[in-house]
Design a protein around this motif. Structure first.
Motif, PDB file in Angstrom:
ATOM      1  N   CYS A   1       0.845  -1.194   0.000  1.00  0.00           N
ATOM      2  CA  CYS A   1       0.000   0.000   0.000  1.00  0.00           C
ATOM      3  C   CYS A   1       0.880   1.243   0.000  1.00  0.00           C
ATOM      4  O   CYS A   1       1.829   1.344   0.789  1.00  0.00           O
ATOM      5  CB  CYS A   1      -0.903  -0.009   1.228  1.00  0.00           C
ATOM      6  N   PRO A   2       0.602   2.223  -0.867  1.00  0.00           N
ATOM      7  CA  PRO A   2       1.420   3.447  -0.917  1.00  0.00           C
ATOM      8  C   PRO A   2       1.344   4.268   0.374  1.00  0.00           C
ATOM      9  O   PRO A   2       2.163   5.157   0.588  1.00  0.00           O
ATOM     10  CB  PRO A   2       0.828   4.211  -2.107  1.00  0.00           C
ATOM     11  N   TYR A   3       0.377   3.962   1.242  1.00  0.00           N
ATOM     12  CA  TYR A   3       0.259   4.685   2.513  1.00  0.00           C
ATOM     13  C   TYR A   3       0.991   3.974   3.635  1.00  0.00           C
ATOM     14  O   TYR A   3       0.871   4.378   4.798  1.00  0.00           O
ATOM     15  CB  TYR A   3      -1.217   4.864   2.878  1.00  0.00           C
ATOM     16  N   MET A   4       1.768   2.944   3.300  1.00  0.00           N
ATOM     17  CA  MET A   4       2.510   2.221   4.330  1.00  0.00           C
ATOM     18  C   MET A   4       3.477   3.148   5.056  1.00  0.00           C
ATOM     19  O   MET A   4       3.632   3.087   6.281  1.00  0.00           O
ATOM     20  CB  MET A   4       3.260   1.041   3.719  1.00  0.00           C
ATOM     21  N   GLU A   5       4.150   4.035   4.304  1.00  0.00           N
ATOM     22  CA  GLU A   5       5.120   4.936   4.933  1.00  0.00           C
ATOM     23  C   GLU A   5       4.449   5.961   5.829  1.00  0.00           C
ATOM     24  O   GLU A   5       5.110   6.632   6.630  1.00  0.00           O
ATOM     25  CB  GLU A   5       5.955   5.644   3.860  1.00  0.00           C
ATOM     26  N   TYR A   6       3.117   6.103   5.714  1.00  0.00           N
ATOM     27  CA  TYR A   6       2.390   7.033   6.578  1.00  0.00           C
ATOM     28  C   TYR A   6       1.676   6.324   7.728  1.00  0.00           C
ATOM     29  O   TYR A   6       0.981   6.977   8.502  1.00  0.00           O
ATOM     30  CB  TYR A   6       1.366   7.829   5.767  1.00  0.00           C
TER      31      TYR A   6
ATOM     32  N   GLU B   1      -9.199   6.404   6.472  1.00  0.00           N
ATOM     33  CA  GLU B   1      -7.985   6.229   7.263  1.00  0.00           C
ATOM     34  C   GLU B   1      -6.758   6.764   6.532  1.00  0.00           C
ATOM     35  O   GLU B   1      -5.880   7.412   7.130  1.00  0.00           O
ATOM     36  CB  GLU B   1      -7.783   4.750   7.602  1.00  0.00           C
ATOM     37  N   HIS B   2      -6.701   6.502   5.216  1.00  0.00           N
ATOM     38  CA  HIS B   2      -5.562   6.984   4.419  1.00  0.00           C
ATOM     39  C   HIS B   2      -5.517   8.510   4.387  1.00  0.00           C
ATOM     40  O   HIS B   2      -4.432   9.112   4.444  1.00  0.00           O
ATOM     41  CB  HIS B   2      -5.642   6.429   3.002  1.00  0.00           C
ATOM     42  N   GLN B   3      -6.689   9.157   4.287  1.00  0.00           N
ATOM     43  CA  GLN B   3      -6.728  10.616   4.258  1.00  0.00           C
ATOM     44  C   GLN B   3      -6.247  11.205   5.575  1.00  0.00           C
ATOM     45  O   GLN B   3      -5.544  12.214   5.610  1.00  0.00           O
ATOM     46  CB  GLN B   3      -8.150  11.097   3.945  1.00  0.00           C
ATOM     47  N   ASP B   4      -6.634  10.592   6.690  1.00  0.00           N
ATOM     48  CA  ASP B   4      -6.178  11.068   7.997  1.00  0.00           C
ATOM     49  C   ASP B   4      -4.658  10.958   8.110  1.00  0.00           C
ATOM     50  O   ASP B   4      -3.988  11.856   8.652  1.00  0.00           O
ATOM     51  CB  ASP B   4      -6.850  10.258   9.111  1.00  0.00           C
ATOM     52  N   MET B   5      -4.109   9.841   7.606  1.00  0.00           N
ATOM     53  CA  MET B   5      -2.651   9.677   7.625  1.00  0.00           C
ATOM     54  C   MET B   5      -1.968  10.775   6.809  1.00  0.00           C
ATOM     55  O   MET B   5      -0.921  11.300   7.197  1.00  0.00           O
ATOM     56  CB  MET B   5      -2.278   8.303   7.066  1.00  0.00           C
ATOM     57  N   SER B   6      -2.568  11.128   5.667  1.00  0.00           N
ATOM     58  CA  SER B   6      -1.992  12.164   4.798  1.00  0.00           C
ATOM     59  C   SER B   6      -1.982  13.516   5.497  1.00  0.00           C
ATOM     60  O   SER B   6      -1.006  14.282   5.403  1.00  0.00           O
ATOM     61  CB  SER B   6      -2.789  12.256   3.488  1.00  0.00           C
ATOM     62  N   LEU B   7      -3.068  13.845   6.212  1.00  0.00           N
ATOM     63  CA  LEU B   7      -3.141  15.132   6.912  1.00  0.00           C
ATOM     64  C   LEU B   7      -2.074  15.236   7.988  1.00  0.00           C
ATOM     65  O   LEU B   7      -1.452  16.290   8.171  1.00  0.00           O
ATOM     66  CB  LEU B   7      -4.541  15.308   7.527  1.00  0.00           C
TER      67      LEU B   7
ATOM     68  N   ILE C   1       1.227  15.833   6.223  1.00  0.00           N
ATOM     69  CA  ILE C   1       1.321  17.201   5.704  1.00  0.00           C
ATOM     70  C   ILE C   1       1.657  18.179   6.825  1.00  0.00           C
ATOM     71  O   ILE C   1       2.484  19.085   6.675  1.00  0.00           O
ATOM     72  CB  ILE C   1       0.002  17.603   5.009  1.00  0.00           C
ATOM     73  N   SER C   2       0.995  17.998   7.970  1.00  0.00           N
ATOM     74  CA  SER C   2       1.244  18.879   9.113  1.00  0.00           C
ATOM     75  C   SER C   2       2.695  18.775   9.574  1.00  0.00           C
ATOM     76  O   SER C   2       3.353  19.797   9.843  1.00  0.00           O
ATOM     77  CB  SER C   2       0.295  18.517  10.254  1.00  0.00           C
ATOM     78  N   GLN C   3       3.210  17.561   9.646  1.00  0.00           N
ATOM     79  CA  GLN C   3       4.601  17.370  10.049  1.00  0.00           C
ATOM     80  C   GLN C   3       5.560  17.978   9.033  1.00  0.00           C
ATOM     81  O   GLN C   3       6.572  18.586   9.405  1.00  0.00           O
ATOM     82  CB  GLN C   3       4.881  15.876  10.224  1.00  0.00           C
ATOM     83  N   SER C   4       5.230  17.823   7.750  1.00  0.00           N
ATOM     84  CA  SER C   4       6.086  18.378   6.695  1.00  0.00           C
ATOM     85  C   SER C   4       6.131  19.894   6.762  1.00  0.00           C
ATOM     86  O   SER C   4       7.190  20.514   6.598  1.00  0.00           O
ATOM     87  CB  SER C   4       5.585  17.932   5.315  1.00  0.00           C
TER      88      SER C   4
END
Length: 288
Positions: free
Chosen positions: A105-110, A132-138, A141-144
């Motif tokens: 899954c491309p969201y594994m790193e998140y 769940e994937h969208q929450d991981m992305s947010l 993004i915040s950390q970045s």
């Protein structure tokens, strides 16, 4: 075998055309009957030139198998056993789309903890865990953004430190003095402005100029020397220019006696250097 029969005197002539007479191939050096020459050169000679049926590259027949082991257009079976046989050069491209390729899954790193799966199952996984994937992305993004801000602040501090170091280096730059040899002044026209060399004083770049002007006295003129500030490499870090002290020394380098000299030509050497004396405007008169 040749079944020719004839007189011995005719044997030499016959051998020139005999199809069973052994000859040597000029390409591979093999010994073959003359009657098989054309077939050998076109079908069996290892040195004959052929085209690869896949990439159309030309080469000697004896290297065909070796070439096929590396030919980019040669079809190879997909290692996933999906049934496709893409060209060797496009095997990686095929695997990037093959539905039987094992992927993660491309969201594994998140933070997604799904195990590796076949590509054809990945689409269903994305739909099931979309929120769940969208929450991981947010979160990512915040950390970045926080890391970017920290890097920007660090960059500002480094630039400030760099400018301070650059200023310290610039303030160490001193004027050692320059020399300007002025020739053939007698040939100048009134009003001619001659550019001299450039130099730095306290990090400001200056250029010396000389202008010839006529006087009221017959056969005399004056030379006016002056300085101008011009664009320099340190201007971005400098404020308004301030007055400093410098000295201009005029040295006559023409070698002649009081009664004999070359009319119309006088040579001068100009030296410039810093000093604590007051600024002076030097005007020099001479005959020509």
């Amino acid at each position: 075998d040749c079944d020719w029969k004839g007189e011995l005197s005719e044997a030499e002539t016959h051998l020139k055309d005999c199809l069973f007479f052994l000859i040597q191939c000029k390409k591979c050096d093999r010994i073959i009957p003359r009657g098989e020459k054309e077939e050998h050169e076109s079908d069996s000679c290892p040195k004959r030139i052929i085209n690869c049926e896949y990439c159309k590259m030309r080469g000697e027949a004896e290297y065909k198998e070796e070439h096929l082991q590396h030919c980019d257009e040669f079809p190879v079976s997909c290692p996933n056993e999906c049934g496709a046989k893409p060209p060797r050069g496009k095997s990686s491209e095929h695997r990037s789309e093959c539905e039987l390729e094992v992927v993660v899954c491309p969201y594994m790193e998140y933070g997604c903890r799904a195990e590796a799966m076949l590509r054809r199952a990945l689409l269903a996984h994305k739909k099931e865990f979309y929120i769940e994937h969208q929450d991981m992305s947010l979160v990512e993004i915040s950390q970045s953004q926080s890391e970017i801000k920290q890097l920007k602040d660090k960059n500002v501090r480094l630039k400030k430190k760099q400018n301070e170091m650059k200023w310290k280096i610039m303030t160490m730059k001193q004027l050692d003095g320059v020399e300007w040899e002025i020739k053939n002044i007698g040939e100048w026209k009134t009003g001619d402005e001659i550019e001299g060399p450039t130099f730095y004083v306290n990090n400001y770049r200056l250029r010396i100029y000389c202008m010839r002007k006529s006087t009221l006295f017959l056969n005399t003129c004056t030379l006016h020397f002056y300085l101008r500030r011009i664009e320099g490499e340190f201007d971005k870090n400098l404020g308004l220019a301030y007055i400093t002290h410098y000295r201009i020394i005029i040295v006559n380098t023409q070698d002649y006696s009081e009664t004999e000299y070359q009319e119309g030509i006088m040579n001068y050497q100009l030296k410039i250097g810093t000093t604590s004396e007051e600024i002076k405007w030097y005007t020099i008169s001479f005959e020509y």
